[in-house]
Design a protein around this motif. Structure first.
Motif, mmCIF file in Angstrom:
data_model
loop_
_atom_site.group_PDB
_atom_site.id
_atom_site.type_symbol
_atom_site.label_atom_id
_atom_site.label_comp_id
_atom_site.label_asym_id
_atom_site.label_seq_id
_atom_site.Cartn_x
_atom_site.Cartn_y
_atom_site.Cartn_z
ATOM 1 N N VAL A 3 5.200 8.826 7.693
ATOM 2 C CA VAL A 3 5.899 7.954 6.386
ATOM 3 C C VAL A 3 5.377 6.998 5.982
ATOM 4 N N LEU A 4 5.161 6.664 5.250
ATOM 5 C CA LEU A 4 4.093 5.439 4.778
ATOM 6 C C LEU A 4 4.977 5.010 5.891
ATOM 7 N N THR A 5 3.553 3.827 5.702
ATOM 8 C CA THR A 5 3.627 2.629 6.041
ATOM 9 C C THR A 5 4.280 1.023 5.249
ATOM 10 N N ALA A 6 4.908 0.319 5.608
ATOM 11 C CA ALA A 6 5.412 -0.845 4.957
ATOM 12 C C ALA A 6 3.996 -1.334 4.336
ATOM 13 N N GLU A 7 2.853 -1.107 4.051
ATOM 14 C CA GLU A 7 1.703 -1.297 3.705
ATOM 15 C C GLU A 7 1.639 -0.509 1.935
ATOM 16 N N GLU A 8 1.402 0.728 2.791
ATOM 17 C CA GLU A 8 1.423 1.735 1.892
ATOM 18 C C GLU A 8 2.477 1.776 0.942
ATOM 19 N N LEU A 9 3.616 1.479 0.799
ATOM 20 C CA LEU A 9 4.532 1.977 0.377
ATOM 21 C C LEU A 9 4.977 0.340 -0.881
ATOM 22 N N LEU A 15 2.449 -0.831 -8.639
ATOM 23 C CA LEU A 15 2.221 -0.536 -9.752
ATOM 24 C C LEU A 15 2.654 -0.597 -10.833
ATOM 25 N N ARG A 16 2.269 -0.925 -11.290
ATOM 26 C CA ARG A 16 3.149 -0.866 -13.148
ATOM 27 C C ARG A 16 3.696 0.303 -13.546
ATOM 28 N N ASP A 17 5.144 -0.152 -13.831
ATOM 29 C CA ASP A 17 5.680 1.401 -14.032
ATOM 30 C C ASP A 17 5.640 1.323 -15.772
ATOM 31 N N LEU A 18 4.698 1.575 -16.188
ATOM 32 C CA LEU A 18 4.087 2.149 -17.808
ATOM 33 C C LEU A 18 5.145 2.130 -18.917
ATOM 34 N N ARG A 81 5.444 11.610 -1.143
ATOM 35 C CA ARG A 81 5.562 10.801 -0.275
ATOM 36 C C ARG A 81 6.525 10.022 0.622
ATOM 37 N N TYR A 82 6.789 10.620 1.843
ATOM 38 C CA TYR A 82 8.472 10.743 2.431
ATOM 39 C C TYR A 82 7.698 8.019 2.832
ATOM 40 N N ALA A 83 9.550 7.775 2.494
ATOM 41 C CA ALA A 83 9.439 5.976 2.873
ATOM 42 C C ALA A 83 10.195 6.982 3.842
ATOM 43 N N GLY A 297 -9.157 3.563 -2.087
ATOM 44 C CA GLY A 297 -7.403 2.417 -2.354
ATOM 45 C C GLY A 297 -8.513 1.704 -3.976
ATOM 46 N N ALA A 298 -8.443 0.290 -3.843
ATOM 47 C CA ALA A 298 -8.146 -0.488 -4.590
ATOM 48 C C ALA A 298 -9.327 -0.005 -5.415
ATOM 49 N N ASP A 299 -10.548 0.906 -5.563
ATOM 50 C CA ASP A 299 -11.093 1.033 -6.157
ATOM 51 C C ASP A 299 -11.031 2.491 -6.430
#
Length: 374
Positions: A3-9, A15-18, A81-83, A297-299
């Motif tokens: 399951v995704l971590t809180a940080e990953e979720l 992330l912006r939904d365009l 990706r499981y929440a 990650g951010a890159d």
């Protein structure tokens, strides 16, 4: 289950939904608007329902209620990706359709409806000019208990979509299988000498409609075009990362549907990686692409392309190479080419090497590390 971590979720949801006007204007929204307008004119007696749900959805609406089998491979953690145990980050905007169908079943007044569901989705995908792990999709479902909707109506819907968004383009349809349709098709558009998929569609599967509570009087059409792909083809963009660029020269062009004018491109940096992977390692472009995005990650947007150049088994590898890599029986040597090129800046050699080493560490499973970043 992973399951995704809180940080990953949190990172995913940040992330912006365009496709969401509430998060700022973007040309993707103009694509949706144009399709809504044209289909509304083609079907003047059809009521239009627009739905925008939270990206975390019940597992049942993402899969079960759309007809996916309990053992469908797409349910596996490498694709989904499981929440939580019962919720996922939607892998397609089709996850908004089951609740919309249930709402329709509870409505006594509606008899002919076009459901429009647009938004960001979360997938495991390859790294190249067409693909991203967070694509934008549009679901268009027309349901009617007044008109029998079948393949002729589907063909007209396909023609309207292409003529509206990509006027004058050559397109084709090829058979495709989806659990939520019958007579399923894939829609491709010709770009130079290559067929590019823009979406899939079909006649809505009766079992899906019945499961939502719609009786046998109801028939439907289901279509799911990719919004990123449609916008790129409309504007002549050959790099999906540009859709999110913050470079003013690029971002300003993401507010209309006029042809894209290239800005000065940054030089690419190539790094070839020699990896050791285990006998059960998934080396598909989608699996490797997902690991690369997680590692950077951010890159992550610095990765322009990840290409598998070759794969050699233990038995096929020369003894000297086995010794150098300390390859064990059953393991494989995979050669991968990584192209790094941020859309808004030039990488220094040191930065490129550091990013290369992050990718290498994420993909390499052998005991010998060949790092170049220091």
């Amino acid at each position: 289950m992973s399951v995704l971590t809180a940080e990953e979720l949190h990172a995913a949801l940040s992330l912006r939904d365009l496709a969401d006007p509430a998060q700022g204007p973007h040309a993707i929204q103009l694509i949706v608007d144009s399709i809504r307008t044209e289909l509304g004119q083609a079907w003047p007696y059809t009521e239009i329902w627009t739905r925008r749900d939270h990206p975390v959805v019940p597992l049942a609406d993402n899969y079960d209620n759309l007809g996916y089998a309990a053992d469908a491979v797409t349910r596996e953690e490498r694709y989904t990706r499981y929440a939580s145990a019962g919720t996922v980050l939607r892998s397609h905007t089709s996850a908004m359709i089951p609740p919309a169908l249930r709402e329709l079943a509870d409505s006594s007044a509606a008899s002919d409806v076009l459901m429009i569901c647009a938004g960001i989705c979360y997938r495991r995908d390859s790294v190249d000019w067409q693909h991203t792990g967070t694509p934008h999709q549009l679901d268009l479902w027309r349901l009617s208990r007044n008109v029998t909707l079948g393949e002729p109506e589907l063909e007209a819907m396909i023609a309207t979509l292409v003529a509206t968004v990509l006027p004058g383009q050559t397109y084709r349809t090829v058979p495709a299988v989806h659990p939520y349709t019958i007579h399923g098709r894939q829609i491709d558009v010709l770009l130079d000498d290559q067929w590019i998929e823009i979406g899939e569609c079909g006649v809505a599967a009766p079992a899906v409609l019945r499961r939502a509570g719609l009786d046998e009087r109801w028939t439907g059409l289901a279509m799911g075009p990719g919004l990123d792909r449609l916008l790129m083809l409309r504007k002549g963009i050959r790099d999906i990362r540009l859709l999110r660029s913050t470079d003013p020269r690029v971002a300003g062009q993401m507010l209309d549907l006029s042809a894209y004018k290239s800005v000065s491109s940054m030089p690419p940096v190539r790094r070839d990686l020699s990896l050791v992977v285990g006998p059960d390692a998934d080396t598909s472009p989608e699996a490797l692409g997902d690991k690369v995005r997680d590692a950077l990650g951010a890159d992550a947007d610095a990765a322009e392309l990840l290409e598998i150049l070759g794969e050699t088994s233990y038995d096929e590898l020369p003894p000297a190479a086995r010794d150098r890599l300390r390859l064990e029986p059953g393991q494989r040597n995979v050669l991968v080419r990584l192209i790094l090129r941020p859309v808004d800046r030039t990488l220094t050699a040191a930065e490129a090497n550091a990013l290369r080493d992050k990718v290498y560490r994420a993909l390499h499973e052998g005991p010998v590390l060949e790092l170049i970043g220091g």
